[in-house]
Scaffold this motif. Structure first.
Motif, PDB file in Angstrom:
ATOM      1  N   ILE A  58       0.850  -1.200   0.000  1.00 20.50           N
ATOM      2  CA  ILE A  58       0.000   0.000   0.000  1.00 20.50           C
ATOM      3  C   ILE A  58       0.889   1.256   0.000  1.00 20.50           C
ATOM      4  CG2 ILE A  58      -1.627   1.348   1.401  1.00 20.50           C
ATOM      5  CD1 ILE A  58      -2.804  -1.491   2.251  1.00 20.50           C
ATOM      6  N   ASN A  61       2.554   1.547  -3.375  1.00 20.14           N
ATOM      7  CA  ASN A  61       1.681   1.381  -4.538  1.00 20.14           C
ATOM      8  C   ASN A  61       2.244   0.312  -5.486  1.00 20.14           C
ATOM      9  OD1 ASN A  61      -0.561   1.899  -6.039  1.00 20.14           O
ATOM     10  ND2 ASN A  61       0.360   3.613  -7.172  1.00 20.14           N
ATOM     11  N   LEU A  80      -5.443  -6.345   0.750  1.00 21.78           N
ATOM     12  CA  LEU A  80      -5.181  -5.415  -0.359  1.00 21.78           C
ATOM     13  C   LEU A  80      -6.441  -5.133  -1.189  1.00 21.78           C
ATOM     14  CD1 LEU A  80      -1.634  -6.638  -1.444  1.00 21.78           C
ATOM     15  CD2 LEU A  80      -2.239  -4.489  -0.348  1.00 21.78           C
ATOM     16  N   THR A  83      -7.377  -1.835  -3.405  1.00 25.38           N
ATOM     17  CA  THR A  83      -6.162  -1.225  -3.966  1.00 25.38           C
ATOM     18  C   THR A  83      -5.981  -1.743  -5.391  1.00 25.38           C
ATOM     19  OG1 THR A  83      -4.586  -2.985  -3.426  1.00 25.38           O
ATOM     20  CG2 THR A  83      -5.102  -1.399  -1.662  1.00 25.38           C
ATOM     21  N   SER A  84      -5.036  -1.158  -6.116  1.00 25.57           N
ATOM     22  CA  SER A  84      -4.816  -1.646  -7.486  1.00 25.57           C
ATOM     23  C   SER A  84      -3.724  -2.722  -7.522  1.00 25.57           C
ATOM     24  CB  SER A  84      -4.429  -0.475  -8.392  1.00 25.57           C
ATOM     25  OG  SER A  84      -3.273   0.129  -7.877  1.00 25.57           O
ATOM     26  N   THR A  85      -3.249  -3.136  -6.345  1.00 27.35           N
ATOM     27  CA  THR A  85      -2.185  -4.151  -6.314  1.00 27.35           C
ATOM     28  C   THR A  85      -2.745  -5.538  -6.648  1.00 27.35           C
ATOM     29  OG1 THR A  85      -1.059  -2.893  -4.589  1.00 27.35           O
ATOM     30  CG2 THR A  85      -0.383  -5.196  -4.861  1.00 27.35           C
TER      31      THR A  85
END
Ligand code: NAD
Ligand code: MG
Length: 398
Positions: A58, A61, A80, A83-85
């Protein structure tokens, strides 16, 4: 060692950290987070510490986060969510992380578990910052062949090898007489053999100068770490075993030395803080800022040097012999050491039994050859089984 041109890369640089939750991984992230505009984190991997990994992903990123322990997949996915992970789990996902398009990879996994991920990064022909010494110990010739084939650059992170890298005049190789690895001597440098056998895991991991993971801390206490580093140095600098000396220097200020034919000896000095060698590997071929405490030699006053003590620390000679024997011996040495250290940390054997277990296991491999990666995997597996059998011969400790 193969060196690329090292042209200044365009910003931000794309990096991956294998073993991001460990001591090396956290120190690498510390440097990266001091200059966040300069880096894009491609992938982070950990064995099982999902909470730390998710926090790191996080904060940076990161595009991809992987936990090697498959049973933790849903924990990581949940941590996660939103998030875009991207999330992955299992050993194959660690390899996938290593295969993604970073141009600088920190090989910071501990033990032979790092071999396949590190090789995967090497095969991409990028800059690989090598902390994971065990993969060179167990598969040195094969690793170097892959480096040669891919054009990858191995940037030594181990403080001794990083020091040598800084003062090794690669274009003056014939003028190099020997390299000298310094050793702190670890927590038991002044401890009697009797007290060493009674040493507890807590005492063994309490390194006087460095803050490191448990396995390498025990390796430093037995001085097997210096044995592994001897083999690592042989492969990184293509130096024969008899041209690699070990010198005990308890202050850990001089990180290693290179001796030349004209009598000159070049050394690299610094406070014992891994962020300096990591910064050197991260910035290479340029130097970048690191927050390590600055060296104040006047306040340190004296630097001392001693020869290693082969009686209390037989591990160095075991590693020398394995290097001289070649073939499967270093692979077996590393595997047996990993098993013995884990057993010691688990309070199943005494401290001095670590080297005895390694010696008994390696003796069986002095003539076995290694031709391919499959041989390394097979010998590693078999030596672990044999080392476990040897453990049962050790008296129950403590
Ligand atoms: P550590 O135990 O602190 O961290 C190890 C990392 O590897 C963690 O992120 C862990 O999650 C990961 N890991 C462990 N087992 C794994 C597995 N089976 N699969 C995938 N990931 C796994 O260790 P460390 O002290 O950071 O050391 C890492 C490597 O760097 C070792 O090879 C060590 O010898 C070398 N090294 C460390 C230091 C140091 O200061 N810590 C100095 C020189 C060299
Ligand atoms: Mg070291």
């Amino acid at each position: 060692m193969v060196l690329n041109n090292g042209s200044e890369s365009s910003r931000p640089r794309c990096i991956t950290i294998l073993g991001s939750t460990g001591s090396i991984g956290c120190n690498t992230l510390d440097l990266i987070q001091r200059d966040p505009e300069a880096y894009q984190v491609e992938a982070l991997t950990a064995n099982s510490r999902v909470d730390v990994l998710a926090k790191q992903a996080i904060e940076t990123n990161a595009k991809f986060a992987v936990v090697a322990d498959e049973s933790k997949f849903f924990d990581l996915k949940q941590a996660l969510s939103g998030t875009s992970t991207e999330v992955g789990a299992g050993p194959s996902a660690v390899i996938e992380a290593a295969a993604r398009s970073a141009d600088w990879v920190m090989a910071g996994i501990v033990g032979a578990a790092g071999l396949h991920p590190t090789l995967t990064a090497v095969r991409r022909g990028v800059n690989v910052a090598l902390a994971n010494k065990e993969c060179l110990v167990c598969a040195g010739d094969l690793m170097l062949a892959e480096v040669e084939k891919s054009g990858a650059t191995l940037l030594p992170v181990d403080s001794e090898h990083n020091a040598i890298f800084q003062v090794f005049e690669f274009d003056q190789r014939p003028a190099i007489e020997k390299i000298i690895l310094t050793a702190s001597g670890g927590p038991f440098w002044n401890t009697s053999l009797r007290d060493m056998q009674k040493a507890t895991p807590a005492e063994a991991v309490a390194h006087p100068n460095w803050d490191m993971g448990a396995k390498i801390s025990v390796d430093s206490a037995t001085m097997m770490n210096k044995g592994l580093e001897l083999i690592e140095a042989h492969y990184l600098f293509l130096m024969p075993e008899d041209k690699i000396d070990v010198l005990v220097h308890v202050q850990s200020i001089i990180h290693s030395l290179v001796a030349y034919v004209d009598g000159s000896v070049l050394a690299q000095l610094g406070s014992p803080d891994m962020r300096t060698p990591i910064a050197y590997a991260l910035g290479w071929p340029n130097r970048i800022q690191a927050p390590s405490p600055r060296l104040n030699l006047a306040s340190i006053g004296n630097l001392s040097f001693e020869s290693p003590d082969a009686e209390r620390f037989p591990a160095i000679e075991l590693a020398r012999q394995a290097l001289r024997d070649g073939g499967a011996a270093p692979t077996a040495l590393n595997a047996a050491n990993e098993i013995a250290v884990a057993a010691f940390l688990d309070k199943k054997i005494g401290f001095l039994d670590i080297a005895k277990t390694v010696e008994a296991t390696v003796a069986k491999y002095s003539r076995t050859k290694i031709l391919a990666l499959d041989d390394v995997v097979a010998i590693d597996k078999e030596a672990r089984i044999r080392a476990k059998e040897c453990l049962t011969l050790c008296p129950i400790a403590i």
